[in-house]
Design an enzyme around this catalytic site. Structure first.
Site, PDB file in Angstrom:
ATOM      1  N   ILE A 159       0.818  -1.226   0.000  1.00 42.20           N
ATOM      2  CA  ILE A 159       0.000   0.000   0.000  1.00 42.20           C
ATOM      3  C   ILE A 159       0.841   1.261   0.000  1.00 42.20           C
ATOM      4  O   ILE A 159       0.301   2.361  -0.064  1.00 42.20           O
ATOM      5  CB  ILE A 159      -0.956   0.028   1.217  1.00 42.20           C
ATOM      6  CG1 ILE A 159      -0.170   0.005   2.534  1.00 42.20           C
ATOM      7  CG2 ILE A 159      -1.968  -1.085   1.143  1.00 42.20           C
ATOM      8  CD1 ILE A 159      -1.028   0.231   3.756  1.00 42.20           C
ATOM      9  N   ASP A 202      10.047  13.835  14.383  1.00 45.65           N
ATOM     10  CA  ASP A 202       9.478  13.941  13.042  1.00 45.65           C
ATOM     11  C   ASP A 202       7.955  14.032  13.105  1.00 45.65           C
ATOM     12  O   ASP A 202       7.247  13.343  12.383  1.00 45.65           O
ATOM     13  CB  ASP A 202       9.914  12.753  12.182  1.00 45.65           C
ATOM     14  CG  ASP A 202       9.729  13.026  10.687  1.00 45.65           C
ATOM     15  OD1 ASP A 202       9.620  14.206  10.309  1.00 45.65           O
ATOM     16  OD2 ASP A 202       9.692  12.065   9.902  1.00 45.65           O
ATOM     17  N   GLY A 251      11.419   2.178   3.469  1.00 52.41           N
ATOM     18  CA  GLY A 251      10.969   0.836   3.135  1.00 52.41           C
ATOM     19  C   GLY A 251       9.570   0.809   2.557  1.00 52.41           C
ATOM     20  O   GLY A 251       9.058   1.812   2.061  1.00 52.41           O
ATOM     21  N   GLY A 256       8.183   4.283   0.943  1.00 46.61           N
ATOM     22  CA  GLY A 256       8.775   5.499   1.477  1.00 46.61           C
ATOM     23  C   GLY A 256      10.270   5.361   1.546  1.00 46.61           C
ATOM     24  O   GLY A 256      10.851   4.367   1.106  1.00 46.61           O
TER      25      GLY A 256
END
Length: 974
Positions: free
Chosen positions: A650, A783, A656, A653
């Site tokens: 799906i 992040d 991975g 990135g």
């Protein structure tokens, strides 16, 4: 001679002495027993908190950690940070010799505690609680009070005139409350007052500074930031002869700076920024022998800068940006050799940068953007050993780029100048540079291979220059790069496919060049917020990931490009294919030969690789899978491994691939993150994997994504999570263009309404607050962004992707990271130039998310050529209404007060200085007050729902975490 009592007359002296000592001990023992009983009763009325477990009947109070005794009687109680929630009982005043009572940093509710009978009390600390209501009008009953701190509560009403009768008071802090009266002139009667702080009380009626404060002859520290002050600074302030620190920032003060300030010969810090002061800067201020900090930015000051600044004092911080100043910079700012920063951006200053600044080895930053400076930059500025920021954009500076930079220099902004020449090959030595903005200059030549070795670069902007030739085909170290803009140059040749391997790249602009050939399919692996390849000479098929409507402006005037699917207004590739019947036999044979030859070559190569692997890695191929389980599982690793198929993929990135797998036993959907699919794990990915497992495996919270297990061997690493049905907040707010699931189409048919946005903000804040406050060691995410806030079926938010997180070793101590991580647009400014990490970088990033929720804008705005934070602060400075900044999609169904609160909170989370940002605990408290379902404590009326509301627009206030704001650490430039 008087007669002695019979006992004393007939008792030998040694025995008499023993009896006397015994009597004293009995009195002391009885007194301590009584005080122990009082304290145990207090403990019981506080609900027997676990933090007071040492209070027991088998030991004496003087042995308890929270108790201080003097002459065997209790004189001080410190209950700081003991998670106390109950009201303080009045019986605490039965301790007749109590001098110090510290209740700070708890959760105590209700009105001012019933302690006015503590007749000997000298020190009272109630800061960081949830007290409400007024300060007692008879507070002067505490006649011996010397130290009073009520910071960060919800006290309201007027500050009583009785405070002016506490004649022993030397320390008075009333910071961050909800007072709504005016400043009592009676404070001017406190002849012994040395520290006075009433900052962040913007609910006060607009009022002038009381001229009576000028009578405080012993006053050393005056802090009244954001106190709704209007009018002029009283001339009586010229008489504050003991004053060392004056902070009147973030108000609406008008008029001129009193010339008499030059008489304040002990003044070390003068902070008047963000007001409406006008006129010239008095010359005599530059003559003060103790002056270290001078901050008057964001006013309407004019005239020239006094030339004596820096000559007569150890000047450290000089910040005069955003005024109407003209003339040259003072020549002697660094005469004493301790200057840390010069911030003079956005004025009308001219001339050259003083050569003396090139010899100033203490400098941390120089910011001169948007003036009329010219000439070359003194070479020493580039190499000053501690320099971290050089910001010179928007001038007429000339010269070439330096071949050498200071070791710590991480931000260079020289756009819109006249720099020329090539990028020096020595640029490879700029190893700590994180931001390089050299847009709109006259730089030329090729982009050197050495530029691609900068491992910490996150923003590289070279657009609007005269670069030519091809880009380097190999990119060695741009693993941290977020933003790359090379538009409006003369670059040619192919686009390097290596760009597709940059894990953090989300902004790529190569438009208006002469690039040719195909767009590398590898670019489709990137998650790009902005992609612009317009006005080039590209040909062939657009990568499938970019063939959708969100990229309709990415390929303008590239007529040789084509698509097979999607909605882009480009020709279809299959329409350009010539019918095979029309091909000549010669070409068909040639094609067949090439195809067969290629196939045989691939087969041969594959067989050789398999044989080589069998020889070198036979033992490793049979390495068993290791399963680390964090939850009860009803599947095994084999089930996961067999379902890692293309049909279940799906997303891809930088770190991975992600698969969605249905558990056929429970029906539960699982998300599997495959960290690496290479034989040898990349060192960076391995570190991310270890960090994520260690953190997620140890914490449990409903607003943090649940890690079920990890599966690993020497060649692959997998993380198995609960699947979040609604995917990321980023997709719902900004309509991300990935079409990997059927859910995505609903993003465009469903508007994320305001109640849902508020719910998401609260949920995400809960997760981050838990990480910062409740874990055994604080966890810094590093992040935080809308794409890392995942949503379940009911739109409950959960914090995800801890691959960049770092657990602090010691609570409250900043940790040092090896490099800057995060995503462009969300990175706190201090994180771009220092490797020091604390919780405030997460607060900044969360503030950006709040601004996204309110405005609907992306963190990087291509249209305004500025990030969301800069845009939001511009709207604030221009005093725009909330209707002018909020997302059009929520205008019809939102509560304006709530939206105002979130926007204001977003602003304060994104202030430049970490020390002025709230903590996540404070952020969560404010968000909870916005929600009827979440609210607790004092019930607010509808018109009070936005604690930050001011005059229909949005102030920038919050519950400040620090007890005081000594702006020595609150640097505009740091």
């Amino acid at each position: 001679m008087p007669k002695l009592p019979l006992l004393f007359a007939t008792t030998p002296f040694p025995t008499l002495f023993f009896l006397l000592i015994l009597s004293i001990f009995q009195v002391i023992s009885q007194n301590l027993d009584d005080e122990r009983s009082i304290l145990l009763d207090v403990k019981q009325q506080l609900g027997n908190p676990p933090s007071l477990q040492s209070w027991n009947s088998s030991s004496l109070p003087c042995d308890w950690p929270e108790i201080t005794c003097t002459d065997n009687t209790v004189t001080a109680i410190s209950l700081h940070n003991k998670t106390i929630r109950e009201k303080i009982p009045a019986t605490i005043c039965d301790l007749k010799n109590l001098i110090v009572l510290d209740l700070s940093n708890n959760y105590i509710v209700g009105e001012f505690p019933d302690i006015l009978n503590c007749s000997k009390l000298e020190y009272l600390l109630l800061l960081q609680n949830s007290f409400v209501g007024p300060i007692p009008a008879d507070i002067d009953r505490l006649s011996h009070l010397r130290y009073l701190d009520l910071t960060a509560n919800n006290f309201s009403g007027d500050i009583p005139a009785a405070i002016g009768r506490l004649r022993e008071l030397f320390y008075l802090f009333l910071v961050q409350n909800e007072f709504n009266g005016t400043w009592p002139t009676e404070i001017g009667n406190l002849a012994n007052l040395e520290h006075l702080a009433m900052a962040y009380n913007d609910k006060f009626r607009p009022s002038a500074l009381p001229k009576e404060f000028g009578a405080l002859k012993k006053l050393k520290y005056l802090w009244m930031t954001q106190a709704n002050l209007i009018g002029e600074i009283p001339k009586s302030f010229n008489h504050l002869s003991s004053l060392e620190h004056l902070d009147l920032s973030l108000n609406k003060l008008e008029g001129t700076i009193p010339g008499g300030f030059g008489k304040l010969q002990n003044l070390t810090g003068l902070n008047l920024f963000w007001n409406q002061l006008s006129g010239e800067i008095p010359v005599n201020i530059s003559l003060i022998p103790t002056l270290e900090t001078f901050k008057v930015f964001s006013n309407q000051l004019s005239g020239v800068l006094p030339p004596a600044f820096g000559l007569h004092s150890e000047l450290k911080r000089f910040e005069v940006s955003e005024n109407k100043l003209s003339g040259e910079l003072p020549q002697h700012l660094c005469a004493r050799g301790v200057l840390l920063g010069v911030v003079a951006s956005n004025n009308n200053l001219s001339g050259e940068v003083p050569k003396s600044l090139g010899n100033c080895r203490s400098l941390l930053t120089i910011q001169l953007s948007n003036n009329r400076f010219s000439g070359e930059i003194p070479s020493g500025i580039w190499t000053s050993p501690d320099m971290i920021w050089v910001m010179l954009a928007g001038n007429s500076f000339s010269g070439t780029l330096p071949s050498k930079l200071a070791r710590n220099l991480s931000r260079v902004e020289i756009s819109n100048n006249k720099f020329s020449g090539p990028i020096p090959a020595e640029i490879s030595s700029w190893m700590n540079i994180a931001v390089l903005n050299a847009s709109n200059n006259m730089l030329s030549g090729k982009i050197p291979m050495e530029l691609t070795s900068l491992r910490n670069i996150s923003v590289l902007l070279l657009d609007g220059n005269q670069f030519s030739g091809e880009l380097p085909s190999e990119i060695i170290s741009w693993k941290s790069l977020n933003n790359l803009n090379l538009s409006r140059n003369k670059l040619s040749g192919p686009i390097p496919k290596a760009l597709g391997s940059l894990p953090n790249l989300n902004y790529l602009d190569l438009s208006e060049n002469q690039f040719s050939g195909q767009i590398p399919p590898e670019l489709g692996h990137l998650t790009l917020n902005i992609l612009d390849l317009s006005f080039n000479q590209l040909s062939g098929m657009v990568p499938i990931e970019f063939q959708y409507g969100g990229y309709e402006h990415s390929f303008l005037n590239d007529p040789k490009l084509c698509v097979n699917v999607g909605t882009l207004k480009l020709p279809r590739c299959d329409a350009k294919v010539v019918d095979s019947d029309k091909l000549s036999t010669k070409y068909l044979v040639m094609i067949l030969i090439f195809v067969v030859s290629g196939f045989l070559a691939i087969v041969l190569f594959t067989l050789l690789m398999i044989r080589d692997d069998n020889r070198k890695n036979h033992s490793r191929d049979h390495t068993p899978w290791k399963v680390t389980q964090f939850q009860t599982l009803d599947f095994n690793e084999q089930y996961i491994l067999t379902n890692l198929t293309e049909n279940n993929l799906i997303g891809r990135g930088g770190s991975g691939e992600v698969y969605r797998i249905a558990n056929n036993r429970s029906g539960e959907l699982l998300a599997v993150k495959k960290i690496c699919n290479n034989r040898r794990l990349d060192h960076k990915f391995q570190k991310q994997f270890i960090a994520e497992v260690e953190i997620l495996g140890t914490i449990r919270h409903s607003n943090i994504v649940k890690l079920l297990c990890c599966i690993s061997n020497e060649s692959s690493s997998l993380l198995v999570y609960e699947y979040m049905e609604k995917q990321s907040l980023d997709r719902w707010l900004h309509g991300k263009k990935q079409r990997t699931t059927s859910m995505t189409s609903s993003v465009h048919n469903f508007v994320l309404d305001w109640p849902t946005r508020l719910q998401i903000a609260i949920g995400a804040a809960k997760g981050l607050c838990h990480m910062h406050e409740n874990c055994s060691a604080p966890i810094i995410h590093r992040d935080v962004k809308s794409s890392n806030i995942l949503l379940d079926a009911e739109f409950n938010a959960k914090i995800a992707d801890f691959g960049l997180a770092k657990m602090l070793v010691k609570q409250g101590e900043a940790d040092t990271m090896s490099g800057v991580a995060g995503s462009y647009g969300y990175i706190a400014p201090e994180y771009a130039y220092t490797t020091k990490v604390n919780e405030k970088i997460d607060v900044y990033s969360f503030g950006v998310v709040l601004l996204e929720l309110v405005t609907g804008r992306e963190p990087n705005s291509r249209d305004e050529h500025m990030c969301l934070v800069e845009w939001a602060w511009d709207q604030f400075k221009e005093e725009k209404t909330i209707e002018e900044v909020m997302d059009e999609e929520i205008k019809e169904q939102c509560e304006r007060a709530q939206v105002t609160t979130l926007f204001s909170l977003g602003l304060m989370c994104t202030t430049r200085s970490p020390s002025t940002r709230p903590t996540m605990k404070e952020v969560l408290e404010i968000l909870r007050q916005c929600s009827p379902q979440e609210g607790h404590g004092r019930k607010k009326k509808d018109h009070e729902a936005a604690p930050l509301l001011q005059n229909g627009t949005y102030p920038a206030t919050y519950k400040h975490s620090e007890k005081e704001s000594d702006n020595e650490d609150d640097d505009n430039f740091i």
